[in-house]
Design a protein around this motif. Structure first.
Motif, mmCIF file in Angstrom:
data_model
loop_
_atom_site.group_PDB
_atom_site.id
_atom_site.type_symbol
_atom_site.label_atom_id
_atom_site.label_comp_id
_atom_site.label_asym_id
_atom_site.label_seq_id
_atom_site.Cartn_x
_atom_site.Cartn_y
_atom_site.Cartn_z
ATOM 1 N N GLN A 149 0.805 -1.219 0.000
ATOM 2 C CA GLN A 149 0.000 0.000 0.000
ATOM 3 C C GLN A 149 0.845 1.279 0.000
ATOM 4 O OE1 GLN A 149 -3.201 -0.814 -0.313
ATOM 5 N NE2 GLN A 149 -2.562 -2.934 -0.016
ATOM 6 N N LYS A 150 2.164 1.153 -0.076
ATOM 7 C CA LYS A 150 3.053 2.303 0.112
ATOM 8 C C LYS A 150 3.735 2.749 -1.174
ATOM 9 C CE LYS A 150 2.794 2.657 4.641
ATOM 10 N NZ LYS A 150 2.622 3.847 5.409
ATOM 11 N N GLU A 151 4.123 4.003 -1.182
ATOM 12 C CA GLU A 151 4.909 4.590 -2.261
ATOM 13 C C GLU A 151 6.357 4.785 -1.827
ATOM 14 O OE1 GLU A 151 3.690 5.413 -5.349
ATOM 15 O OE2 GLU A 151 1.832 4.435 -4.719
ATOM 16 N N THR A 152 6.635 4.538 -0.557
ATOM 17 C CA THR A 152 7.977 4.701 0.007
ATOM 18 C C THR A 152 8.356 3.421 0.745
ATOM 19 O OG1 THR A 152 7.046 5.670 2.020
ATOM 20 C CG2 THR A 152 7.715 7.207 0.289
ATOM 21 N N LYS A 161 10.033 -1.784 -2.768
ATOM 22 C CA LYS A 161 9.651 -2.187 -4.115
ATOM 23 C C LYS A 161 10.739 -1.655 -5.044
ATOM 24 C CE LYS A 161 4.680 -1.576 -3.469
ATOM 25 N NZ LYS A 161 3.558 -0.701 -3.855
ATOM 26 N N MET A 219 12.152 2.123 -5.336
ATOM 27 C CA MET A 219 12.031 2.918 -4.109
ATOM 28 C C MET A 219 13.425 3.243 -3.574
ATOM 29 S SD MET A 219 8.997 1.194 -1.891
ATOM 30 C CE MET A 219 7.299 1.519 -2.248
#
Length: 101
Positions: free
Chosen positions: A12-15, A35, A38
């Motif tokens: 659920q994260k972008e970082t 990911k 990142m």
């Protein structure tokens, strides 16, 4: 459970996700999940720190060193050295910080 939680939260994260796995009197172990693509923005550490890659691979970049750290490899991060960590692929790492003889 901490590693599974970090991996699940990463979806659920972008970082990158950082989770405290264990804290001793003079050390701590942190799980870092990335990911591909990142990165941890430029920072430094004031305590002895070792980065170990469990899955994937990451790139350590500083003014003095650029190094790819592959699965099962480790790197002692120099004190007070500004650096970044970039995920070359999906990666899971342990960061061990604290007292060293």
């Amino acid at each position: 459970m901490i590693i599974k939680q970090a991996i699940a939260e990463l979806e659920q994260k972008e970082t990158p996700v950082a989770k405290l796995m264990h804290r001793g009197v003079v050390f701590k172990v942190i799980v870092l999940a990335f990911k591909k693509g990142m990165f941890l923005k430029e920072h430094k550490t004031s305590v002895p720190t070792k980065l170990t890659v469990l899955t994937g691979n990451v790139k350590y970049s500083s003014e003095n060193l650029i190094r790819t750290i592959d699965i099962y490899e480790e790197l002692e991060i120099p004190l007070e050295e500004m650096h970044t960590i970039d995920a070359i692929e999906d990666s899971l790492c342990l960061l061990i910080q604290g007292y060293r003889n």
